[in-house]
Scaffold this motif. Structure first.
Motif, mmCIF file in Angstrom:
data_model
loop_
_atom_site.group_PDB
_atom_site.id
_atom_site.type_symbol
_atom_site.label_atom_id
_atom_site.label_comp_id
_atom_site.label_asym_id
_atom_site.label_seq_id
_atom_site.Cartn_x
_atom_site.Cartn_y
_atom_site.Cartn_z
ATOM 1 N N TRP A 1 0.828 -1.201 0.000
ATOM 2 C CA TRP A 1 0.000 0.000 0.000
ATOM 3 C C TRP A 1 0.867 1.258 0.000
ATOM 4 C CZ3 TRP A 1 0.774 3.228 4.132
ATOM 5 C CH2 TRP A 1 1.367 2.662 5.256
ATOM 6 N N GLU A 2 0.308 2.350 -0.528
ATOM 7 C CA GLU A 2 0.950 3.658 -0.529
ATOM 8 C C GLU A 2 -0.118 4.730 -0.327
ATOM 9 O OE1 GLU A 2 4.514 3.042 -3.822
ATOM 10 O OE2 GLU A 2 2.706 4.131 -4.392
ATOM 11 N N ILE A 3 0.210 5.732 0.478
ATOM 12 C CA ILE A 3 -0.598 6.946 0.558
ATOM 13 C C ILE A 3 0.133 7.992 -0.260
ATOM 14 C CG2 ILE A 3 -1.492 8.778 2.048
ATOM 15 C CD1 ILE A 3 -1.736 6.701 4.277
ATOM 16 N N VAL A 4 -0.583 8.584 -1.229
ATOM 17 C CA VAL A 4 0.028 9.457 -2.215
ATOM 18 C C VAL A 4 -0.771 10.760 -2.306
ATOM 19 C CG1 VAL A 4 0.699 9.613 -4.650
ATOM 20 C CG2 VAL A 4 0.698 7.398 -3.517
ATOM 21 N N THR A 5 -0.062 11.876 -2.496
ATOM 22 C CA THR A 5 -0.742 13.145 -2.759
ATOM 23 C C THR A 5 -1.197 13.176 -4.217
ATOM 24 O OG1 THR A 5 1.247 14.316 -3.478
ATOM 25 C CG2 THR A 5 0.767 14.338 -1.100
ATOM 26 N N PHE A 6 -2.050 14.140 -4.543
ATOM 27 C CA PHE A 6 -2.491 14.278 -5.934
ATOM 28 C C PHE A 6 -1.348 14.710 -6.843
ATOM 29 C CE2 PHE A 6 -6.751 13.884 -4.340
ATOM 30 C CZ PHE A 6 -7.413 13.293 -5.409
ATOM 31 N N GLU A 7 -0.282 15.235 -6.258
ATOM 32 C CA GLU A 7 0.894 15.604 -7.040
ATOM 33 C C GLU A 7 1.796 14.399 -7.310
ATOM 34 O OE1 GLU A 7 0.123 17.279 -4.070
ATOM 35 O OE2 GLU A 7 -1.024 18.770 -5.177
ATOM 36 N N ARG B 1 3.417 7.829 2.642
ATOM 37 C CA ARG B 1 3.712 6.635 3.438
ATOM 38 C C ARG B 1 3.516 5.423 2.554
ATOM 39 N NH1 ARG B 1 0.594 8.264 8.897
ATOM 40 N NH2 ARG B 1 2.020 9.911 9.457
ATOM 41 N N LYS B 2 4.235 4.343 2.898
ATOM 42 C CA LYS B 2 4.023 3.091 2.180
ATOM 43 C C LYS B 2 4.413 1.933 3.074
ATOM 44 C CE LYS B 2 8.448 2.987 -0.265
ATOM 45 N NZ LYS B 2 9.058 2.836 -1.596
ATOM 46 N N GLY B 3 3.926 0.772 2.704
ATOM 47 C CA GLY B 3 4.249 -0.399 3.501
ATOM 48 C C GLY B 3 3.693 -1.660 2.874
ATOM 49 N N THR B 4 3.869 -2.749 3.604
ATOM 50 C CA THR B 4 3.383 -4.061 3.198
ATOM 51 C C THR B 4 2.628 -4.668 4.359
ATOM 52 O OG1 THR B 4 5.293 -4.365 1.761
ATOM 53 C CG2 THR B 4 4.088 -6.343 2.379
ATOM 54 N N ILE C 1 -3.857 1.805 9.333
ATOM 55 C CA ILE C 1 -2.794 2.762 9.064
ATOM 56 C C ILE C 1 -3.084 4.053 9.800
ATOM 57 C CG2 ILE C 1 -1.598 4.072 7.274
ATOM 58 C CD1 ILE C 1 -2.517 1.844 5.307
ATOM 59 N N SER C 2 -2.161 4.477 10.638
ATOM 60 C CA SER C 2 -2.299 5.735 11.360
ATOM 61 C C SER C 2 -2.139 6.907 10.399
ATOM 62 C CB SER C 2 -1.251 5.824 12.463
ATOM 63 O OG SER C 2 -1.250 7.130 13.032
ATOM 64 N N LEU C 3 -2.963 7.915 10.571
ATOM 65 C CA LEU C 3 -2.879 9.135 9.780
ATOM 66 C C LEU C 3 -2.244 10.261 10.582
ATOM 67 C CD1 LEU C 3 -6.415 8.953 8.136
ATOM 68 C CD2 LEU C 3 -4.230 8.151 7.203
ATOM 69 N N ASN C 4 -1.677 9.915 11.719
ATOM 70 C CA ASN C 4 -1.036 10.888 12.594
ATOM 71 C C ASN C 4 0.026 11.670 11.823
ATOM 72 O OD1 ASN C 4 -0.389 12.254 14.923
ATOM 73 N ND2 ASN C 4 0.977 10.654 15.677
ATOM 74 N N TYR D 1 -6.355 12.646 -0.359
ATOM 75 C CA TYR D 1 -5.198 11.822 -0.702
ATOM 76 C C TYR D 1 -5.664 10.636 -1.534
ATOM 77 C CZ TYR D 1 -2.816 14.314 3.074
ATOM 78 O OH TYR D 1 -2.275 15.284 3.878
ATOM 79 N N LEU D 2 -4.698 9.904 -2.074
ATOM 80 C CA LEU D 2 -4.960 8.641 -2.754
ATOM 81 C C LEU D 2 -4.321 7.524 -1.955
ATOM 82 C CD1 LEU D 2 -4.104 9.700 -6.408
ATOM 83 C CD2 LEU D 2 -6.382 9.475 -5.407
ATOM 84 N N ILE D 3 -4.992 6.396 -1.863
ATOM 85 C CA ILE D 3 -4.385 5.192 -1.305
ATOM 86 C C ILE D 3 -4.291 4.201 -2.452
ATOM 87 C CG2 ILE D 3 -6.583 4.260 -0.442
ATOM 88 C CD1 ILE D 3 -3.586 3.686 1.625
ATOM 89 N N LYS D 4 -3.085 3.731 -2.714
ATOM 90 C CA LYS D 4 -2.850 2.768 -3.791
ATOM 91 C C LYS D 4 -2.543 1.422 -3.151
ATOM 92 C CE LYS D 4 -1.100 6.079 -7.137
ATOM 93 N NZ LYS D 4 -0.066 6.350 -8.150
ATOM 94 N N THR D 5 -3.201 0.384 -3.650
ATOM 95 C CA THR D 5 -2.983 -0.958 -3.140
ATOM 96 C C THR D 5 -2.626 -1.886 -4.284
ATOM 97 O OG1 THR D 5 -5.351 -1.423 -3.325
ATOM 98 C CG2 THR D 5 -4.540 -0.679 -1.164
#
Length: 75
Positions: free
Chosen positions: A25-31, A36-39, A47-50, A57-61
Motif C-alpha cells: 500500500w501507498e498513501i500518495v498526494t495528488f501531485e 507513506r508506504k508499507g506491506t 494505518i495511522s494518519l497521525n 489523498y490517494l491510497i494505492k494498493t
C-alpha cells in the motif's frame, strides 16, 4: 477486492483485502508524492494518519498483480 474505511477519516484508515492475505500500500498526494508506504502480511491493515494534514489523498494498493487506487479524505 480492497475495502478502505472510514472515509472520510481523522485518525486512521483500515484497508481490507478480500482476495489475499498480503498486499502493498501507498498513501500518495495528488501531485504524486508518496507520503507513506508499507506491506501488510495479513488481509487487513490499520494505518495511522497521525501527522498528515487535512485534505484529499490517494491510497494505492497492490496484491497478486491487482492494482487499485481510491481517493480518501482526512478531516
Amino acid at each position: 477486492t480492497f475495502k478502505i474505511f472510514p472515509n472520510p477519516a481523522s485518525d486512521y484508515i483500515i484497508i481490507e483485502n478480500t482476495l489475499a492475505d498480503n498486499f502493498e500500500w501507498e498513501i500518495v498526494t495528488f501531485e504524486g508524492r508518496i507520503i507513506r508506504k508499507g506491506t501488510s502480511l495479513t488481509s487487513s491493515k490499520r494505518i495511522s494518519l497521525n501527522g498528515l494534514k487535512a485534505g484529499t489523498y490517494l491510497i494505492k494498493t497492490k496484491s497478486n498483480g491487482i492494482l487499485k487506487t481510491v481517493k480518501f479524505v482526512i478531516y
